[in-house]
Design an enzyme around this catalytic site. Structure first.
Site, PDB file in Angstrom:
ATOM      1  N   GLY A  18     -60.685   0.388 -17.098  1.00 21.57           N
ATOM      2  CA  GLY A  18     -60.490   0.390 -15.653  1.00 21.57           C
ATOM      3  C   GLY A  18     -61.822   0.443 -14.937  1.00 21.57           C
ATOM      4  O   GLY A  18     -62.781   1.051 -15.425  1.00 21.57           O
ATOM      5  N   ARG A  19     -61.901  -0.228 -13.797  1.00 17.51           N
ATOM      6  CA  ARG A  19     -63.131  -0.203 -12.998  1.00 17.51           C
ATOM      7  C   ARG A  19     -62.742  -0.254 -11.534  1.00 17.51           C
ATOM      8  O   ARG A  19     -61.796  -0.960 -11.165  1.00 17.51           O
ATOM      9  CB  ARG A  19     -64.032  -1.388 -13.337  1.00 17.51           C
ATOM     10  CG  ARG A  19     -65.292  -1.428 -12.478  1.00 17.51           C
ATOM     11  CD  ARG A  19     -66.144  -2.661 -12.784  1.00 17.51           C
ATOM     12  NE  ARG A  19     -66.788  -2.552 -14.081  1.00 17.51           N
ATOM     13  CZ  ARG A  19     -66.630  -3.415 -15.075  1.00 17.51           C
ATOM     14  NH1 ARG A  19     -65.809  -4.441 -14.931  1.00 17.51           N
ATOM     15  NH2 ARG A  19     -67.274  -3.266 -16.217  1.00 17.51           N
ATOM     16  N   ASP A 141     -53.844  11.432  -2.248  1.00 20.91           N
ATOM     17  CA  ASP A 141     -53.849   9.975  -2.463  1.00 20.91           C
ATOM     18  C   ASP A 141     -52.691   9.578  -3.375  1.00 20.91           C
ATOM     19  O   ASP A 141     -52.851   8.808  -4.312  1.00 20.91           O
ATOM     20  CB  ASP A 141     -55.179   9.537  -3.064  1.00 20.91           C
ATOM     21  CG  ASP A 141     -55.345   8.017  -3.044  1.00 20.91           C
ATOM     22  OD1 ASP A 141     -54.738   7.364  -2.166  1.00 20.91           O
ATOM     23  OD2 ASP A 141     -56.055   7.480  -3.911  1.00 20.91           O
TER      24      ASP A 141
END
Length: 737
Positions: A18-19, A141
């Site tokens: 993941g990035r 979030d």
């Protein structure tokens, strides 16, 4: 990053999974423990940040990471470690094999999830939020990409603490002067949009948006224009979910619409209430199924504040990315897929075949049902569910499997909450020994079970044994986790508590003050754990007879909890109860009586007329009626509370016995010594049966029985009973010393 890179010589980064805007997520191997983990590497601070800000950010990161690492709930991703390496901050977490809810919605090609799955996810996420909010932690979030479902059906929330850290770095939920565009606005609460302070109710609003999308296939305000979406959150009532999908249960629609209330005060008060409503709703029949169509919500027209200009909509969960996304995270933050599917494990011919996935999923759902019952305070029912699941997991997975032991741990926890401390002690001991064999003696889960063992030993009056266990667990926690880890601080708090029960009051007071100061430094002065330690400081001050100081600290804790947690939070109400205790001890019983009258009303509103804490407040009211010489009223109150406690908690529950003992006190003051003798004897017999003959409470009841005999002129019997009590106390003292 090379795939052979080591962080601190321990975590070998293997593959990028993941990035996003805040850094990268790697699958890695913990070389020390030989297990697969996920490592989140946050971006190094750029040159634009001054050194003072960087220091503040690093300290905030450590604080947030410690808090995240202290979370111990099946529905929250486990944080194993954190630190700084080559200028960058990193977190080490459990590596999850599953699909986040954004991906699940994509898998369904824009269609909603099955109703049963939506309800199951709602219950699990609510249970996890109930736990984290109780710790004073707000996610900030919550969205589908931050919630993952595992193959066995378990649902986990990701990224606790990261949203607050992102706000410090500049990835805020609103635009800053630099013009950084926010992420997706589809799940933002109105108070986030307006820049107002947020609390746990903001998470509840975001959860309502997530559930709406899971249930209907689209967010509540599904528009391409960011301003229209934000105005919708702020000003427009959402279309009822059943207008889009009529087979949704009516109770579920009511819950979602309550979560989406514009004003925080109009939403459910907390996630525990949400769990209760979801569990209760499962007994209602759903509406008949018919085809459905998604109708667009009304397009709002009002403008937004200047900070939102130029903002993009970001990605909603449905239709945002291809079905098989590449490693870069489409949401612009590290909240997408945290794992990739690991290579299949080759079959082991010498091992029995694994249990059917359907069975594991069913057991997982029933386990979560037990957690929901516990969150709703229905501990006896929760214990029965966990006991059945533990037995079936033992048969399917083995007695030492981690999931079997999780269920057995919950059985013990429920037993301790229903006054069955001796049974809880046995179960916690079994779990601790099994975890030591399978996970290791210093694993956090093993230490958790040992710490609960120590707590139950204290409840049984075996404070010396509890002290030894606490000291041993504390040594392990300091060695493995560090002195400032929240779990270490919790153990020190428990040790201080137990020192007071050993009569070592000055030591207990000193340690409680030190823990309160350390928690304030690590977690913050208003953190619930900090306030718990200050609460203990007040308690020990009372034990030392320093009631004026105790009253002052209790009042400060009550005021702080009202600010941080809310006036109706159970911890706030508990502190107010102790204010009443201190007032009574200072001879200010009229003030205490008035306080308890108001507290009974508040508890009745929050917990119901038969809630255990409501009955505790009524007990305090009765005690102060007696102190004011109003013994007929005090006796009537004690008897009524005792009868309710017997029905709600059981005849041998400690609180039930306290009420029965208070009835005996009233009978004695009214000169009805024969009746008082009968009640004291019944209480002493029950305490011996439940707690043991050498428990301090059992011995105190026998002494009161002897006092009654003395008042009735039966001196020889009284003397014999006094001698018996003295002998048991001396024997217990020698063993304890």
């Amino acid at each position: 990053m090379a795939d052979t890179r080591l962080i601190h010589g321990r975590y070998r980064l293997l593959e990028l999974i993941g990035r996003g805007g805040m850094g990268e997520v790697w699958a890695a191997r913990d070389e020390s423990l030989g297990r697969r983990v996920a490592v989140k590497c946050l971006k190094p601070l750029g040159s634009q940040q001054d050194h003072a800000f960087a220091r503040v950010l690093r300290e905030r990161f450590r604080r947030e990471a410690r808090v995240a690492a202290a979370l111990q709930h099946r529905g929250v991703t486990v944080v194993h470690d954190f630190g700084e390496f080559e200028g960058g901050l990193y977190l080490v977490m459990e590596l999850l094999d599953g699909r986040n809810l954004s991906q699940l919605l994509q898998d369904h090609k824009g269609h909603p999830l099955p109703v049963a799955d939506v309800l199951d996810i709602a219950e699990q996420v609510s249970s996890a939020l109930a736990y984290t909010h109780q710790q004073g932690i707000v996610h900030r979030d919550l969205k589908p990409a931050n919630i993952m479902r595992l193959p066995d059906g378990t649902v986990k929330i990701l990224d606790f603490g990261i949203a607050r850290l992102g706000a410090d770095i500049g990835f805020t939920s609103r635009l800053t002067g630099t013009g950084i565009a926010m992420g997706t606005p589809h799940y933002m609460s109105p108070e986030q949009i307006g820049g107002a302070p947020v609390d746990h109710r903001s998470d509840l609003y975001s959860l309502g948006c997530v559930l709406y999308e899971l249930a209907t296939g689209a967010p509540p305000f599904d528009l391409d224009d960011a301003w229209a979406i934000l105005v919708g959150h702020r000003d427009t009532e959402p279309e009822p979910p059943r207008a889009r999908r009529v087979e949704l249960p009516v109770y579920f629609e009511e819950i979602v619409l309550d979560l989406l209330a514009k004003e925080p005060g109009a939403r459910p008060p907390d996630a525990r209430e949400l769990v209760r409503r979801l569990v209760a709703g499962r007994g209602l029949a759903p509406a008949p199924a018919t085809p459905f169509a998604v109708a667009p919500p009304p397009v709002p027209t009002r403008g937004l504040p200047s900070w939102a200009r130029g903002m993009t909509t970001g990605h909603k969960a449905t239709g945002a990315t291809p079905p098989d996304p590449a490693p870069p995270d489409p949401d612009g933050s590290l909240t997408g897929a945290w794992t990739t599917a690991l290579p299949p494990v080759p079959p082991q011919p010498d091992r029995p075949p694994p249990p059917p996935p359907d069975l594991l999923a069913e057991l997982g759902a029933r386990h979560r049902e037990g957690l929901g019952l516990g969150a709703a305070g229905r501990w006896a029912e929760a214990g029965e569910v966990h006991r059945a699941v533990a037995a079936e997991r033992a048969q399917a997975l083995g007695p030492d499997h981690v999931d079997t032991l999780v269920s057995q741990y919950e059985v013990a926890f429920a037993l301790s909450r229903t006054g069955r401390e001796a049974d809880a002690l046995r179960e916690f001991g079994l779990v601790a020994r099994a975890r030591a064999r399978t996970l290791g003696p210093d694993d956090p889960a093993t230490l958790d079970a040992r710490q609960e063992t120590a707590y139950v030993l204290g409840r049984l009056g075996r404070h010396f044994e509890a002290h030894q266990e606490y000291v041993s667990v504390l040594d392990a926690r300091e060695r493995v986790m560090g002195a400032d880890h929240p779990a270490t601080l919790r153990c020190r708090h428990n040790l201080a508590f137990n020192l007071g029960r050993l009569g070592r009051l000055e030591e207990a007071h000193r340690m409680a003050r030190e823990v309160a100061a350390d928690r304030a430094r690590v977690l913050g002065a208003g953190h619930p754990d900090t306030l718990v330690s200050r609460y203990e400081v007040a308690y020990v001050l009372g034990q030392l007879g320093r009631w004026v100081e105790a009253l002052q600290v209790y009042r400060e804790v009550a005021a702080a909890r009202a600010t941080v947690l809310g006036a109706d939070h159970r911890d706030t109400l508990a502190a107010r109860y102790e204010v009443g205790i201190a007032l009574g001890r200072l001879g200010r019983s009229a003030e205490a009586l008035q306080l308890y009258r108001v507290l009974v009303e508040d508890r009745t509103r929050v917990d119901g007329p038969e809630g255990p804490e409501t009955l505790r407040a009524r007990h305090g009211l009765g005690v102060n009626l007696g102190r004011l010489g109003r013994w007929e009223e005090a006796l009537a109150e004690a008897r009524e509370v005792g009868a309710l406690r017997e029905r709600v908690l059981g005849p041998d529950h400690p609180d039930t016995l306290v009420s029965r003992r208070e009835s005996a006190v009233g009978l004695g003051w009214l000169g009805r010594w024969a009746a008082a003798l009968t009640v004291y004897r019944q209480v002493a017999d029950a305490r011996e049966r439940v707690l043991g003959a050498d428990h301090p409470d059992a011995l105190a009841s026998r002494s009161e029985e002897a006092h009654c005999l003395e008042r009735l002129g039966r001196g020889a019997e009284a003397a014999a009973l006094y001698r018996r009590v003295a002998t048991v106390r001396q024997r217990a003292g020698r063993q304890g010393g």
